[in-house]
Structures are given as C-alpha cells and as structure tokens.
Design an enzyme around this catalytic site. Sequence first.
Site, short mmCIF file in Angstrom:
data_model
loop_
_atom_site.label_atom_id
_atom_site.label_comp_id
_atom_site.label_asym_id
_atom_site.label_seq_id
_atom_site.Cartn_x
_atom_site.Cartn_y
_atom_site.Cartn_z
N GLU A 1 1.07 3.91 1.77
CA GLU A 1 1.58 4.38 3.05
C GLU A 1 2.69 3.46 3.57
O GLU A 1 3.65 3.92 4.19
CB GLU A 1 0.46 4.45 4.09
CG GLU A 1 -0.73 5.30 3.69
CD GLU A 1 -1.83 4.50 3.00
OE1 GLU A 1 -1.51 3.61 2.18
OE2 GLU A 1 -3.00 4.76 3.30
N HIS B 1 0.85 -1.18 0.00
CA HIS B 1 0.00 0.00 0.00
C HIS B 1 0.90 1.24 0.00
O HIS B 1 2.03 1.19 0.49
CB HIS B 1 -0.89 0.01 1.25
CG HIS B 1 -1.94 -1.05 1.26
ND1 HIS B 1 -2.96 -1.08 2.19
CD2 HIS B 1 -2.14 -2.13 0.45
CE1 HIS B 1 -3.74 -2.13 1.95
NE2 HIS B 1 -3.27 -2.79 0.91
N CYS C 1 -5.71 2.12 5.82
CA CYS C 1 -6.30 0.91 6.38
C CYS C 1 -5.65 0.61 7.73
O CYS C 1 -4.70 1.27 8.16
CB CYS C 1 -6.12 -0.27 5.43
SG CYS C 1 -4.43 -0.91 5.37
ZN LIG Z 1 -3.16 0.19 3.78
#
Ligand SMILES: [Zn+2]
Length: 160
Positions: A57, A55, A85
């Site tokens: 981040e 992801h 998330c």
């Molecule tokens: Zn994530």
Amino acid sequence: MTLDDTTAMQRAIAASRRALAAGNRPYGAVLLSPEGRLLHEACNRQETDADDTAHAELVLVREAQARLGRDALRGATVFASGEPCAMCAGAMFWAGVRRIVWAASNPLMAELLGGELLGGELLPARCADVLAGSRPPVLVEGPLLEREAAEVLRQARPAP
Ligand SMILES: [Zn+2]
C-alpha cells in the site's frame, strides 16, 4: 478501464502472487479512481528494496503520486490483498484515499504468517480502528475474496 470490486481485488491478489514470486512478502494493492478507473497497481517490495516500509500500500501511494500527481489519489479507493497495517492506513489517509477494501484480515494473516516469517512481529491494530473518527472519514470494508488471498499467504509459509 473501470473495475468492479471483485475484479479489482482479484488484481490485488494477483499482485500479491507477483510479490511472492519476486521473493517479497505476499501482498499486493490496487488503486482505483472515485469513478472506478484502474490507476495503479503495486507489490510488496520489502526484500527487493531492502526497505521495511515497502508494504504494497505504501509503494502504491508513493508510485501513484509520483506518476499521476497527488490529486489523483483524492477520493480514491485502495484494494489490498491483506488488511492494511497502521502505517499504511495512515499513509493512505494522508494521501486522500477515502475507501479501503481488504481481502485477508489482520487476524488471519497473523495466524498464517505471524510466526516464523515475520519473526514473531505483530501489529494487531485493525485498519478500521486506526482510521476510526478520521476527518474526512474513510470507508473500510473487508473481507472480500479472503479465501483466494489466503491461498497466496499459505504459499509464503516456510516449509515445516
Ligand atoms: Zn502496511
């Protein structure tokens, strides 16, 4: 270079466009020092890295720690084109990030992408809920520029 919130988020959304253009999920993230200095930018790389944890981040945290050292993230701010998330929220906390600003909310992403693209997979926990009660605390803010972020998300939808 120091950036204000809006400019930082525009860069995160630009990174989400680059992620999409590279065949990845449409997410980007930007790291700012506590003083607002631009430290790093990252794109989602789940497809190009064949890594389901890539992801934006998480890529940002890993790349920034490798390039700048772990101290650089202490007290830093992350701007994310999509609400982080639970996995990414935890990673940013452990890396010392103390402020997170997101553009598109988790419910909006679920609405726009929750079907075909993610194979129906949803992790509905909100970022602020994941980090609630953390010590030290993490300031979680959003939405910021949600409409701009949503435009990129809509481009990622499979043709009907
Ligand atoms: Zn994530």
